[in-house]
Structure formats: structure tokens, C-alpha cells
Design a protein around this motif. Structure first.
Motif, short mmCIF file in Angstrom:
data_model
loop_
_atom_site.label_atom_id
_atom_site.label_comp_id
_atom_site.label_asym_id
_atom_site.label_seq_id
_atom_site.Cartn_x
_atom_site.Cartn_y
_atom_site.Cartn_z
N CYS A 170 -8.18 6.94 -11.87
CA CYS A 170 -7.35 6.17 -12.75
C CYS A 170 -6.22 5.45 -12.07
O CYS A 170 -6.17 5.37 -10.89
N ALA A 171 -5.23 4.89 -12.81
CA ALA A 171 -3.96 4.40 -12.33
C ALA A 171 -3.40 3.35 -13.18
O ALA A 171 -3.64 3.37 -14.33
N GLU A 172 -2.70 2.38 -12.77
CA GLU A 172 -1.79 1.66 -13.62
C GLU A 172 -1.73 0.16 -13.41
O GLU A 172 -2.28 -0.38 -12.49
N LEU B 287 -5.53 0.79 -15.79
CA LEU B 287 -5.11 2.13 -15.44
C LEU B 287 -3.71 2.44 -15.96
O LEU B 287 -2.91 1.54 -16.17
N VAL B 288 -3.45 3.74 -16.17
CA VAL B 288 -2.14 4.23 -16.59
C VAL B 288 -1.67 5.23 -15.56
O VAL B 288 -2.44 6.09 -15.13
N LYS B 289 -0.40 5.13 -15.16
CA LYS B 289 0.16 6.06 -14.19
C LYS B 289 1.13 7.02 -14.86
O LYS B 289 1.93 6.61 -15.69
N VAL B 290 1.03 8.29 -14.48
CA VAL B 290 2.02 9.28 -14.86
C VAL B 290 2.80 9.63 -13.60
O VAL B 290 2.23 10.11 -12.62
N ASP C 150 17.19 1.21 -5.22
CA ASP C 150 16.00 0.45 -4.86
C ASP C 150 14.79 1.17 -5.44
O ASP C 150 14.71 2.41 -5.39
N MET C 151 13.85 0.41 -5.98
CA MET C 151 12.65 1.03 -6.53
C MET C 151 11.83 1.66 -5.41
O MET C 151 11.45 0.99 -4.46
N GLN C 152 11.56 2.95 -5.55
CA GLN C 152 10.86 3.69 -4.51
C GLN C 152 9.34 3.54 -4.67
O GLN C 152 8.84 3.26 -5.75
N ARG C 153 8.65 3.73 -3.54
CA ARG C 153 7.19 3.70 -3.58
C ARG C 153 6.70 4.85 -4.44
O ARG C 153 7.20 5.96 -4.37
N MET C 154 5.69 4.58 -5.26
CA MET C 154 5.26 5.55 -6.27
C MET C 154 4.28 6.59 -5.74
O MET C 154 4.06 7.60 -6.40
N GLU C 155 3.69 6.36 -4.59
CA GLU C 155 2.68 7.28 -4.10
C GLU C 155 3.20 8.72 -4.00
O GLU C 155 2.49 9.68 -4.31
N GLU C 156 4.46 8.86 -3.57
CA GLU C 156 5.02 10.20 -3.39
C GLU C 156 5.34 10.88 -4.70
O GLU C 156 5.55 12.09 -4.74
N TYR C 157 5.41 10.11 -5.79
CA TYR C 157 5.81 10.66 -7.08
C TYR C 157 4.68 10.66 -8.09
O TYR C 157 4.82 11.19 -9.18
N LEU C 158 3.54 10.08 -7.72
CA LEU C 158 2.43 9.95 -8.64
C LEU C 158 1.83 11.32 -8.95
O LEU C 158 1.50 12.09 -8.05
N VAL C 159 1.71 11.63 -10.23
CA VAL C 159 1.17 12.91 -10.67
C VAL C 159 -0.27 12.79 -11.16
O VAL C 159 -1.12 13.59 -10.82
N TYR C 160 -0.53 11.73 -11.92
CA TYR C 160 -1.84 11.61 -12.55
C TYR C 160 -2.10 10.15 -12.90
O TYR C 160 -1.17 9.40 -13.18
N GLU C 161 -3.36 9.74 -12.86
CA GLU C 161 -3.76 8.41 -13.26
C GLU C 161 -4.94 8.50 -14.21
O GLU C 161 -5.81 9.36 -14.03
N THR C 162 -4.98 7.61 -15.19
CA THR C 162 -6.09 7.62 -16.13
C THR C 162 -6.34 6.22 -16.64
O THR C 162 -5.52 5.32 -16.44
N GLU C 163 -7.48 6.01 -17.28
CA GLU C 163 -7.86 4.69 -17.73
C GLU C 163 -7.00 4.21 -18.90
O GLU C 163 -6.58 5.00 -19.73
N PHE C 164 -6.77 2.91 -18.93
CA PHE C 164 -6.10 2.28 -20.06
C PHE C 164 -7.14 1.40 -20.77
O PHE C 164 -7.93 0.74 -20.10
N PRO C 165 -7.20 1.36 -22.11
CA PRO C 165 -6.29 2.05 -23.01
C PRO C 165 -6.66 3.52 -23.16
O PRO C 165 -7.81 3.90 -22.99
#
Length: 732
Positions: free
Chosen positions: A156-158, A195-198, A212-227
Motif C-alpha cells: 500500500c501507501a499514499e 494508496l493511504v499512509k499511516v 522542516d517536513m521530515q522524510r516519512m520512511e522512518e515514521y511510516l507504520v502502515y500503507e493500504t489501498e485508497f479508497p
């Protein structure tokens, strides 16, 4: 730096001050999960996101970027499921279906009733259109936290375009030269569109702190399909829809909505939005009530001697430990302590690995610990309840009367705090711990305990009655809250005094004989009726009656509980049928799947009836009173559980329902930690693969058990545990 502070199990997230240099308008539609957040903290985070330009939504269906105080993918999937109040599929998509009061599902015919997909303005990109999403609402059920979700995490993802330091324009009206660095991962843009990112909430905290907006890879918990609502039904009776078909259907529907701008009137949209807002407000009210009850309980009990917030022993003077040299200590230990059992020397922490007979030589001290455990339960200290349960089970298994604190600290699961309590108990004039005296004298705990003893009322509901409803006795419940009670709770209040009466063994046996007779009349003489619970462990009296019915033919047990209950009702033995579960029959009497979406499935997943029983035999039976009316039976009402187990896993059912609460809990823990299995009353499955483990050797007709007692022994043998007789499982 963000700080986590724990308050009654609720984690408060303190978000740093807003940086005026941080612009979050480039983000897609943002939704904040309320799990593990106090109500005030949730509002603060939402306000900060709004002030930073983030396109915030209260409708999980619109979200493509989800912030949450969570760290595990499975928890993220669970929270998405809870927020949507619908089923989640293994591929991450959620289910629309026609809402039913029984199943909670929604059919595909109700898609039109949902708020329509927001239409993009002419010439606007799909990514940009996310910022124009209207504020809807979410519905969240706090009573179902802690349940497991069925499938493993998937792809998944966003919607944020992926690629290192990708430059994106903020809006159609912004300066074309202005761009913002969007944290991305090296993934194709076309893959991320659906995709949707949690993302963990720490991403927002660090972005604010570092401006500054940080890179999300280190904070990504879960990804799933949108909708999330993809038209895929979880109803096994409905026609199957593949993810590709569902995605195509969604695109077609969206295109139709874009072309037909007048398909929904303004009034209809306003009504839908108002309804969603009301649901959101209801949920916020639930959160506020939860926080209010937790704060009130903390205020009442935070400084009491029997709560976990008090680390000192409850006696006014700490126990005095005699100073000894090393040699004196070794001589004293070797000379005064009895020979330790093998399970103590091996430090075996699971109560299913040792014998716990009844009665225990330390029953008086155990009784004091049980009083403290109940107080911990009523004051919302689940960790304390588990700790005391472990200590009680260990002391109950110790075969000698304890003489010193050295014996206490040598037992698995017992620490110096339990040793201090023993020292206080042993040296007090009346053998009573001060904490127990405080418990018995506390007016709030007296009321909470009375309400907790109502059939159908747990500790959480008892606190709600006391702190939210302000009820102080049974009369308050009847006068002010009768119509708000469930049917089970109404029966619990009506027969409160009768349900507290214990059943002698002879009465338990008489009830079992009647149930067995009716079951054999329905099926045949091969029906087995097994009395389990405290009766089988050897107790002289029981609080209720637990019966397991089984039959060598698997087809004979399907739907059997309904037939037996109807037959007993006709003769008048059952006065009320409060719960009728056909869970096992509906899944073909198979072992519970390893991962189940349904919360509370837990240990009890078999077909079961919860009934109220009244003996119809009495001296005046058949006679009439002075008004010509039949004389009613004076016998008290009893609680009876009738459980149906297929023969293929009858050993697991009997082992689980016979054992004491802590013994049963440790069977599950042992199976999980040592064997890598999931133990359940309906059988055992391998974690990971979900494969059924045939401990009772039922698959081969030549090796099938003809005796349920042998089936139970095979369960212990298959788990590499020594078989324990029922009277050896009295863990308290």
C-alpha cells in the motif's frame, strides 16, 4: 522534544510549538487517529494541523494521510477498521455493505447513501483536489480496542508523489516558483496514487521541532489501498469481488460523479454532512466520558494503600529485616526453608507447568491478596490484576505453609512487595493487611463491588454506573436507569440476591442430568454431558453451572444448542435465554482462525447458551393457592452455561473450561511463547501459517479418541506438558 506521559493508561502527546515556517498545505487529506490520545490532546493536534494549512478531515473515508500515536502495522490496520466501523480485507480494503442491526454490514446498494466523492474543479490535478475535501466525521468504537485483526499487513501507501526531494507546487493559485520538499520513498508515482499512509505522530513532532517536513520512511507504520471503502464485501454469502474489479468500479463511479455535477442536491449533501457531524460529536462525547471516568477514579484512589501508585508497604512501619552475615544467612536458609519443589528450582513461570491443588496451606494469605486484586480490577489497574493473579497462582501451588519472606521471594512471580505484604499479614494481630482493611472500609469500592457483582456488568461498566451515572445502589439503577440496561443486566439486577447464592454439588449434578436427558432425546445415547468449571476442580460449591455437550459424530453438534434450549424451555427448566451463540456452527465447526476481526472471540468461541435455570420440583407442585392459581416454585434462579464442542476438539474445550482462570491464561501464554501456537477452546492453530494442530489425533479414524478424558490428556501431551488432574488446576 515530544514527551509521553502516562495517565491511567492514556498517553498524552505534547506537540511542540507551531513553527510559522512550516507549511503543511502540500499534504493530502489528513486524518488524526484518536487512539491513545486524551481528548484535549486530540483537539490540540487537529488545531495545529489546521493552522499550518493541512487539509484536515474528520471522515476516514477521505483520508490519504493518517497520523496516529501507534507504532505497529497491525495496530494501524485495527484503528482504520475501528474508525470506519466496517470490515477490513486482507489486502487492506474496507467493505461497504447494507447496514444490519445484527451484522453491522452494509450492502453495495447503500453506496449512494454515503457522502459523494468530492468533485475536482476544472483543470485541477487529482493530488491538488485532496486539499478541497470537506470536513466530514468519523465513527469510532472505544469498546473494541485490543482486539486482533484478521490478516497480515499488505502492500500500500499514499498519494504524495514518491521520489527523493520531489518538488510539488502547493496550489493552483500559488506562485509557480514556490515549491516544498516532500518526504518520499523511491516508488513509482502511479503506484502511490491509490494508496493511504499511516504515519507515526512523531513525524509531526519532529517536523515542528526542526521546522522542516521530515522524510516519512522512518515514521511510516502502515500503507493500504485508497479508497478504504472499495466495494469488497466480507459477507461470505455475497458474490466475490476482486480488488481489480472494485478499483474499476470506483473509477467508473467517480467519473460519473464528476460528469454529473447535479447528481446530489445541496440539501442532500447538507443532511449527510450534518448526520456525519452528529456521529462525530457522539464519539467525542464518548471520549470525554471515558476521560472523565478515568480522572474521577484516579482522584478517588491515587493515594490509597491498595493501589499501584503507592509503592510503600501498607503498614505504618516497614518490615524489619534482621542483619546477618553471609554464613549466618546460608545456614539459616538451609536450615529453615523446606526443600523447594522442582518448578521453583527451574523457575517455571507458567501455572500450567505445575500442580496447584485445593485447598492450599496458605489459603488465608491468598484470600488477602485476592481482595487487593479485586480492588485493582475495580480501579482500572489491569497490570496490577495480572501481577497479583500470577503471584496468587504461584503461592497456591507452593506445597508448604509459608513461614518466611525468603520463601516468598523464591517463588516465580512473587517479588519483594508480596514479601512485604506477607510480613505485615503474619505479624498483624488479626492477620489482616492494612490495605485490605482500607478496601473493606472504602465507600466507593463498596458500591463498585456491588455493581460489579451484577450479572452482565463488568468492572468498566461498574465504573460508568458510579462515576458517569452517579448511581450508588441497586435502587438507583432501577429508578433512574432501568431502560438503559441491557436485558442481561436487567435480569442480573432482578435476581441479584439469588445469583449470589452458591450451588451445592448435588444440585449441579441434578441440572446436568436433566440437560443430558434432553440432549439424548434430541440426538441419541452417545451424547456426552461433561460438568466443567469449579465443580470438576473439586469445589464443594459453585457460583454457576458450566456444561459441555459433545457427540462423536460432528454433524450431531451443529446447531445442537438451540434445540436443547428449546426443549428445556418447554418443560419450564429455563426461564430466560439471555445469550444464544452459534459462532462455531456458522463457521462449519472449524477451529477459530488464527487472526479474527471479532473482538472478544478470545477463549470462548464455541456454540453457547447463557440461560437462567429454575428447578420446577417443589413440595407444592401441582397445588393451587387460595385464589386457585398454581403455586410457584420457591427455588432460586441459577446461572447455567451450555457449551457445545465438536468431538474433534473436545479435549481443548474440556481443558480450557475446567481449568482455573490463571491456569487457562497460562495455557494460552505457554502455547504462544513456547510452542508458537494459538490455543483456544475450539482447538489449536499454528501462528503465522494458521494451520490447525490436531493434538487429539482426530484426522485418522483409527486413532480417534472414544473417551473425552483421553482427548484432554492428548492436549497436554501434544503441548509437551505433564497432564494435570482437574483438582491440580486451582490457581485462584
Amino acid at each position: 522534544m515530544a514527551v509521553d506521559s502516562h495517565n491511567n493508561g492514556v498517553v498524552e502527546k505534547h506537540v511542540p510549538c507551531i513553527s510559522q515556517n512550516l507549511d503543511l498545505s502540500i499534504l493530502p487529506t489528513v486524518y488524526v487517529l484518536p487512539a491513545h490520545l486524551a481528548l484535549g490532546d486530540l483537539h490540540k493536534i487537529e488545531n495545529k494541523l489546521t493552522r499550518l494549512g493541512a487539509p484536515l478531515t474528520y471522515d476516514i473515508r477521505e483520508a490519504r494521510f493518517v497520523l496516529g500515536n501507534i507504532t505497529k502495522p497491525r495496530r494501524a490496520k485495527l484503528e482504520l477498521f475501528q474508525a470506519a466501523k466496517l470490515g477490513i480485507k486482507a489486502n487492506g480494503s474496507l467493505n461497504y455493505s447494507n447496514t444490519s442491526s445484527k451484522t453491522g454490514r452494509v450492502s453495495e446498494t447503500s453506496l449512494s447513501a454515503l457522502p459523494p466523492t468530492k468533485r475536482r474543479r476544472f483543470g485541477e490535478s487529482e493530488t491538488q483536489s485532496a486539499t478541497y475535501a470537506s470536513t466530514e466525521t468519523k465513527e469510532h468504537d472505544t469498546s473494541t480496542f485490543g482486539s486482533q485483526v484478521e490478516a497480515e499487513d499488505d502492500k500500500c501507501a499514499e498519494p504524495i508523489p514518491h521520489g527523493s526531494n520531489f518538488q510539488v507546487s502547493t496550489s493552483p493559485n500559488s506562485d509557480s516558483s514556490r515549491s516544498v520538499k516532500v518526504p518520499t520513498s523511491p516508488q513509482a508515482h502511479e503506484d502511490s496514487e491509490n494508496l493511504v499512509k499511516v504515519v507515526n505522530l512523531k513525524w509531526l513532532e519532529d517536523s515542528l521541532r526542526l521546522t522542516d517536513m521530515q522524510r516519512m520512511e522512518e515514521y511510516l507504520v502502515y500503507e493500504t489501498e485508497f479508497p478504504l471503502f472499495d466495494g469488497i464485501s466480507t459477507d461470505p454469502e455475497s458474490s466475490a469481488t476482486t480488488p481489480v474489479q472494485a478499483k474499476a468500479s470506483h473509477v467508473t463511479e467517480r467519473s460519473t460523479q464528476v460528469d454529473d455535477k447535479d447528481s446530489k442536491s445541496i440539501l442532500e449533501r447538507a443532511k449527510a454532512e450534518a448526520e456525519s457531524r452528529n456521529k462525530h460529536n457522539d464519539y467525542i462525547s464518548k471520549l470525554a466520558k471515558r476521560d472523565h471516568i478515568a480522572a474521577a477514579a484516579k482522584r478517588d484512589f491515587s493515594s490509597r494503600s491498595f493501589t499501584s501508585s503507592t509503592s510503600k508497604p501498607s503498614s505504618s512501619q516497614p518490615p524489619h529485616l534482621r542483619h546477618q552475615t553471609t554464613s549466618e544467612h546460608e545456614e539459616g536458609v538451609s536450615g529453615s526453608l523446606p526443600p523447594m519443589p522442582d518448578w521453583v528450582l527451574r523457575n517455571q513461570i507458567y501455572s500450567c507447568q505445575r500442580s496447584t491443588p485445593l485447598p492450599s496451606p496458605n489459603e488465608a494469605f491468598i484470600g488477602q491478596l485476592k481482595e487487593i486484586r479485586v480492588a485493582r480490577l475495580l480501579t482500572n489497574d489491569d497490570i496490577g490484576v495480572r501481577a497479583y493473579s500470577t503471584s496468587i497462582a504461584s503461592i497456591a501451588a507452593y506445597p508448604y505453609e509459608i513461614q518466611s519472606t525468603a520463601e516468598i521471594v523464591s517463588l516465580p512471580g512473587c517479588d519483594h512487595k508480596i514479601a512485604h505484604l506477607f510480613h505485615e499479614w503474619k505479624n498483624s494481630p488479626n492477620h489482616c493487611i492494612q490495605a485490605v482493611k482500607d478496601i473493606q472500609a472504602d465507600p466507593a469500592l463498596k458500591v463498585l463491588r456491588q455493581m460489579y457483582e451484577i450479572w452482565g456488568v463488568g468492572a468498566t461498566t461498574a465504573r460508568e454506573f458510579y462515576y458517569d451515572k452517579q448511581w450508588r445502589d441497586l435502587d438507583d439503577i432501577v429508578e433512574f436507569g432501568w431502560n438503559s440496561l441491557s436485558r442481561v443486566q436487567q435480569i442480573g439486577v432482578k435476581y441479584y440476591d439469588e445469583f449470589l447464592l452458591k450451588l451445592p454439588r448435588a444440585e449441579v449434578e441434578a441440572i446436568a442430568e436433566i440437560v443430558k436427558r434432553h440432549a439424548r432425546e434430541i440426538v441419541d445415547e452417545r451424547i456426552e454431558c461433561i460438568i466443567v468449571g469449579g465443580y470438576r476442580r473439586g469445589k464443594s460449591e459453585s457460583g454457576d453451572v458450566d456444561l459441555i455437550l459433545s457427540h462423536p459424530e460432528q454433524s450431531a453438534t451443529a446447531g445442537l444448542v438451540d434445540k436443547v434450549v428449546r426443549s428445556l424451555e418447554k418443560e419450564g427448566w429455563i426461564t430466560h435465554t439471555l445469550i444464544m451463540n452459534l459462532t462455531n456452527t456458522k463457521r462449519g465447526q472449524e477451529t477459530l482462525p488464527y487472526m479474527s476481526l471479532k473482538r472478544g472471540a478470545g477463549f470462548d468461541t464455541l456454540d453457547k447458551a447463557l440461560v437462567v435455570w429454575q428447578d420446577q420440583n417443589h413440595p407444592g407442585k401441582g397445588s393451587t393457592d387460595k385464589y386457585g392459581m398454581p403455586i410457584k416454585t420457591p427455588n432460586p434462579h441459577r446461572r447455567v452455561d451450555i457449551i457445545i464442542s465438536p468431538w474433534r476438539t473436545v479435549g481443548c474445550a474440556v481443558a480450557g473450561w475446567t481449568s482455573g482462570t490463571t491456569f487457562q491464561r497460562d495455557l494460552r501464554r505457554y502455547a504462544k511463547k513456547v510452542k508458537g501456537w494459538k490455543f483456544d477452546s475450539s482447538g489449536v492453530r499454528e501462528r503465522g501459517s494458521g494451520r490447525w494442530i490436531d493434538l487429539e489425533r482426530w484426522t485418522d479414524p483409527k486413532t480417534r479418541c472414544t473417551d473425552w478424558k483421553e482427548a484432554e490428556r492428548r492436549v497436554f501431551e501434544g503441548m509437551d506438558l505433564e497432564y494435570r488432574e482437574p483438582w491440580e488446576r486451582c490457581t485462584g
